[in-house]
Design an enzyme around this catalytic site. Structure first.
Site, PDB file in Angstrom:
ATOM      1  N   HIS A 402       0.835  -1.198   0.000  1.00  0.00           N
ATOM      2  CA  HIS A 402       0.000   0.000   0.000  1.00  0.00           C
ATOM      3  C   HIS A 402       0.875   1.255   0.000  1.00  0.00           C
ATOM      4  O   HIS A 402       0.721   2.144  -0.850  1.00  0.00           O
ATOM      5  CB  HIS A 402      -0.908  -0.019   1.230  1.00  0.00           C
ATOM      6  CG  HIS A 402      -1.736   1.215   1.415  1.00  0.00           C
ATOM      7  ND1 HIS A 402      -3.073   1.270   1.109  1.00  0.00           N
ATOM      8  CD2 HIS A 402      -1.424   2.454   1.888  1.00  0.00           C
ATOM      9  CE1 HIS A 402      -3.547   2.480   1.380  1.00  0.00           C
ATOM     10  NE2 HIS A 402      -2.555   3.219   1.861  1.00  0.00           N
ATOM     11  N   GLU A 403       1.805   1.329   0.953  1.00  0.00           N
ATOM     12  CA  GLU A 403       2.661   2.512   1.046  1.00  0.00           C
ATOM     13  C   GLU A 403       3.610   2.611  -0.150  1.00  0.00           C
ATOM     14  O   GLU A 403       3.960   3.718  -0.585  1.00  0.00           O
ATOM     15  CB  GLU A 403       3.451   2.492   2.361  1.00  0.00           C
ATOM     16  CG  GLU A 403       2.594   2.480   3.624  1.00  0.00           C
ATOM     17  CD  GLU A 403       1.611   3.647   3.707  1.00  0.00           C
ATOM     18  OE1 GLU A 403       1.801   4.655   3.009  1.00  0.00           O
ATOM     19  OE2 GLU A 403       0.629   3.523   4.474  1.00  0.00           O
ATOM     20  N   HIS A 406       1.880   4.535  -2.807  1.00  0.00           N
ATOM     21  CA  HIS A 406       2.025   5.978  -2.599  1.00  0.00           C
ATOM     22  C   HIS A 406       3.406   6.462  -3.053  1.00  0.00           C
ATOM     23  O   HIS A 406       3.536   7.484  -3.737  1.00  0.00           O
ATOM     24  CB  HIS A 406       1.859   6.312  -1.111  1.00  0.00           C
ATOM     25  CG  HIS A 406       0.448   6.321  -0.630  1.00  0.00           C
ATOM     26  ND1 HIS A 406      -0.549   7.054  -1.247  1.00  0.00           N
ATOM     27  CD2 HIS A 406      -0.137   5.710   0.437  1.00  0.00           C
ATOM     28  CE1 HIS A 406      -1.679   6.888  -0.587  1.00  0.00           C
ATOM     29  NE2 HIS A 406      -1.463   6.071   0.426  1.00  0.00           N
ATOM     30  N   HIS A 409       3.874   6.559  -6.762  1.00  0.00           N
ATOM     31  CA  HIS A 409       3.127   7.704  -7.300  1.00  0.00           C
ATOM     32  C   HIS A 409       3.967   8.974  -7.156  1.00  0.00           C
ATOM     33  O   HIS A 409       4.116   9.748  -8.114  1.00  0.00           O
ATOM     34  CB  HIS A 409       1.802   7.829  -6.549  1.00  0.00           C
ATOM     35  CG  HIS A 409       0.828   8.755  -7.193  1.00  0.00           C
ATOM     36  ND1 HIS A 409      -0.398   9.048  -6.634  1.00  0.00           N
ATOM     37  CD2 HIS A 409       0.875   9.491  -8.338  1.00  0.00           C
ATOM     38  CE1 HIS A 409      -1.055   9.886  -7.408  1.00  0.00           C
ATOM     39  NE2 HIS A 409      -0.297  10.184  -8.435  1.00  0.00           N
TER      40      HIS A 409
END
Length: 610
Positions: A402-403, A406, A409
């Protein structure tokens, strides 16, 4: 020496938590690419402080010529860019050991400087707006380098009619600490002042409730344990409900005041305007979720059936539907699984994930004084760092991927856009992280024949969907209602808010569940109600991510390329346009309907296994 961590009624023995200086270096993040050491950081901090004192000397000259406009824009952006570097270094240094007094002091200095910088540059946006589109276009024709900032000018000019005079904006900027008071008061009460009662765990031991322990006890397989924790936990919020109502109604008043002062029709309009999101996106979400509430009611019924309950209560909504697999996921093993799952993104994406793993962008393990939870953080000139508090389980593998979503991105945005467009809207932020989670779910389901593991993965997916799309939209509905009540001058007492919250909760969860009286006051403990129309973006982001992951997992190269282009886009266009090019029209309900179809399909899969 060992300590005990209570989870799902089982005593789990873990190693004692080390001091920061006992953590192996390879498990800590390397901040030297930002500043070589604290002395270099302090030197730059002092330099930024001095520059902040004189930046307002640029006020009033950008209208003189195209070259003056270019010069002012570059200098203001450069100072903000330098401040971001000292901010991220100080906050990352502080978060790994919040007991370090020097790090705390530096963080306070940086935050104070941020307020001064905001005040010192409060004239910038109003002066751009006063220039107007016609004059700016004329300047761009005379100085082509200004075209690099055309989108920036458009983002500022959209606020025409909503920005006050320079002096008025300075006054509002200077009052930011006052406006932030409701959130700070709630946070202080929630983290420091509340004293929760003791309850019995599954072994009959008395344990004192806390926010974290409450969440774990609600996952107990013993309904009496869940019931006692639920009821006693809410006695504290009920005791302070009038104070908490006053705090939340003050937050509403601040948001409505800011909206009215800046000539918006509502606080929601202002919040969504800032992110360039049409209000129809919010309304489409709420309507589509409400249209699909029968799916949530079906999920509640499935829970009741699997848990073999004669009567389903709100405190039964968090018990795992499948046994947590007795499988350890070490950090080393999890890195390998993540890299395998993300192969479908293509070699360039995987190469940069490998950089993250090889170059100490991640602070991995828990240590004394370290901030809890997990996040990805960085700015244009830094690596996108990740904070973890690693435990060897599947949940932490999901947190890692998940991180990483980020961080990738942020990496792609900063490496493909100039500084002024290197960041991205919060509206699209959760899409990248949740897409990665969905890809991991697809990968794990496709690569295991263990029915128990599949049950667990499917149940976790369903729980995540329920907690994100349904629950966050439920929050968004309530948040919108309290702001409307406040705007109309209606009273927002504890009883008024509790009555409305219970009505919405009953609508969402349906007749198969007992609407316990304690749930009426749940609004009093939700920190996101102090985030000014933030929660709806969790739901829209999850819906978009579900659709994108489905396309990526199909192996369609055009879909993968479109997704990578979204990651590279930063803020070079509006969030809605960026997502349309990625393959999701978020003004249309179709992406949400596709997500609900996936939810229904996964429910079918779980039912067939159980």
């Amino acid at each position: 020496m060992q300590s005990k961590n209570w989870k799902r009624g089982i005593i789990m023995t873990v190693k004692s938590i080390p001091n920061r200086d006992q953590v192996p270096e390879n498990l800590t993040w390397d901040l030297t690419p930002i500043f070589s050491d604290d002395q270099a950081f302090l030197a730059e901090l002092d330099s930024v402080k001095e520059a902040t004192k004189t930046i307002n000397q640029l006020s009033g000259i950008m209208s003189n010529s195209a070259d003056d406009l270019l010069n002012v824009v570059k200098k203001v952006l450069n100072l903000n860019r330098r401040y971001e570097n000292v901010y991220v270094y100080s906050h990352l240094s502080n978060d790994v050991d919040t007991s370090n007094n020097d790090a705390q002091a530096r963080m306070e200095q940086v935050e104070a400087l941020g307020t001064k910088l905001s005040e010192a540059t409060a004239w910038f946006d109003p002066e751009i707006i006063n220039l107007g589109k016609t004059k700016i276009d004329n300047f761009i024709s005379k100085q082509p380098k200004l075209s690099e900032y055309d989108r920036l000018f458009k983002m500022i000019l959209k606020d025409e009619g909503h920005v006050l005079s320079v002096e008025a904006e300075k006054l509002l900027s200077g009052a930011s600490n006052i406006f932030n008071a409701p959130e700070k008061i709630f946070s202080m009460m929630d983290s420091a002042d509340f004293v929760f009662p003791e309850v019995k765990d599954d072994q009959g031991n008395l344990v004192r409730l806390s926010n974290g322990l409450y969440s774990l006890l609600l996952q107990s397989t013993n309904q009496n344990t869940r019931k006692e924790a639920f009821r006693k936990f809410y006695t504290v919020f009920n005791q302070f409900k009038h104070t908490l109502a006053a705090t939340l109604s003050s937050e509403v008043a601040v948001n409505n005041y800011q909206a009215q002062t800046h000539h918006f029709n509502s606080a929601r309009e202002q919040a969504m305007h800032e992110n360039e999101i049409p209000e129809s996106v919010f309304d489409t979400l709420v309507k589509t979720v409400n249209d699909n509430l029968p799916l949530l009611h079906r999920y509640v019924s499935l829970r009741k059936k699997i848990l073999n309950l004669s009567e389903m209560h709100m405190y039964d909504m968090y018990v795992p539907l499948a046994k947590d697999p007795d499988v350890k996921y070490t950090f080393a093993e999890s890195k390998k699984i993540m890299l395998q799952a993300l192969q479908i993104m293509g070699p360039d994406y995987v190469k940069h994930v490998q950089e993250e793993l090889d170059n100490r962008w991640i602070d991995v393990v828990e240590n004394k004084g370290k901030r809890t939870g997990a996040y990805s953080s960085g700015v244009y000139d830094t690596n996108p760092y990740i904070l973890l508090n690693w435990q060897d389980n599947l949940d932490n593998l999901y947190t890692l991927i998940h991180e990483t979503g980020h961080s990738m991105h942020s990496f792609y945005s900063s490496h493909n856009q100039p500084y002024q467009y290197g960041n991205y809207s919060i509206f699209v932020a959760e899409i990248a992280s949740t897409t990665n989670e969905n890809i991991l779910t697809d990968y794990l389901l496709a690569n295991t024949n263990d029915s128990e593991m599949k049950k667990y993965i499917l149940s976790q997916y369903l729980e995540g969907f329920k907690g994100t799309i349904f629950r966050q939209t439920q929050f968004a509905e309530f948040e919108n209602w309290i702001h409307e009540q406040g705007r109309l001058g209606k009273s927002l007492t504890a009883d008024v808010m509790s009555k409305k919250y219970k009505e919405i909760n009953e609508k969402y969860y349906g007749d198969e569940i007992v609407s316990d009286p304690e749930i009426a006051i749940e609004w009093s403990r939700i920190p996101h109600f102090y985030y000014d129309f933030y929660v709806y973006q969790y739901a829209t982001g999850f819906g978009a991510a579900s659709t994108l992951a489905e396309k990526i997992s199909s192996g369609n190269q055009n879909s993968i390329d479109a997704y990578l282009n979204y990651l590279k886009s930063g803020s070079s266009d509006t969030p809605i346009n960026i997502m349309k090019r990625a393959g999701v029209d978020m003004t249309n309900s179709q992406y949400l309907e596709a997500a609900f179809a996936k939810f229904s399909q996964r429910m079918d899969e779980l039912e067939s296994l159980i």
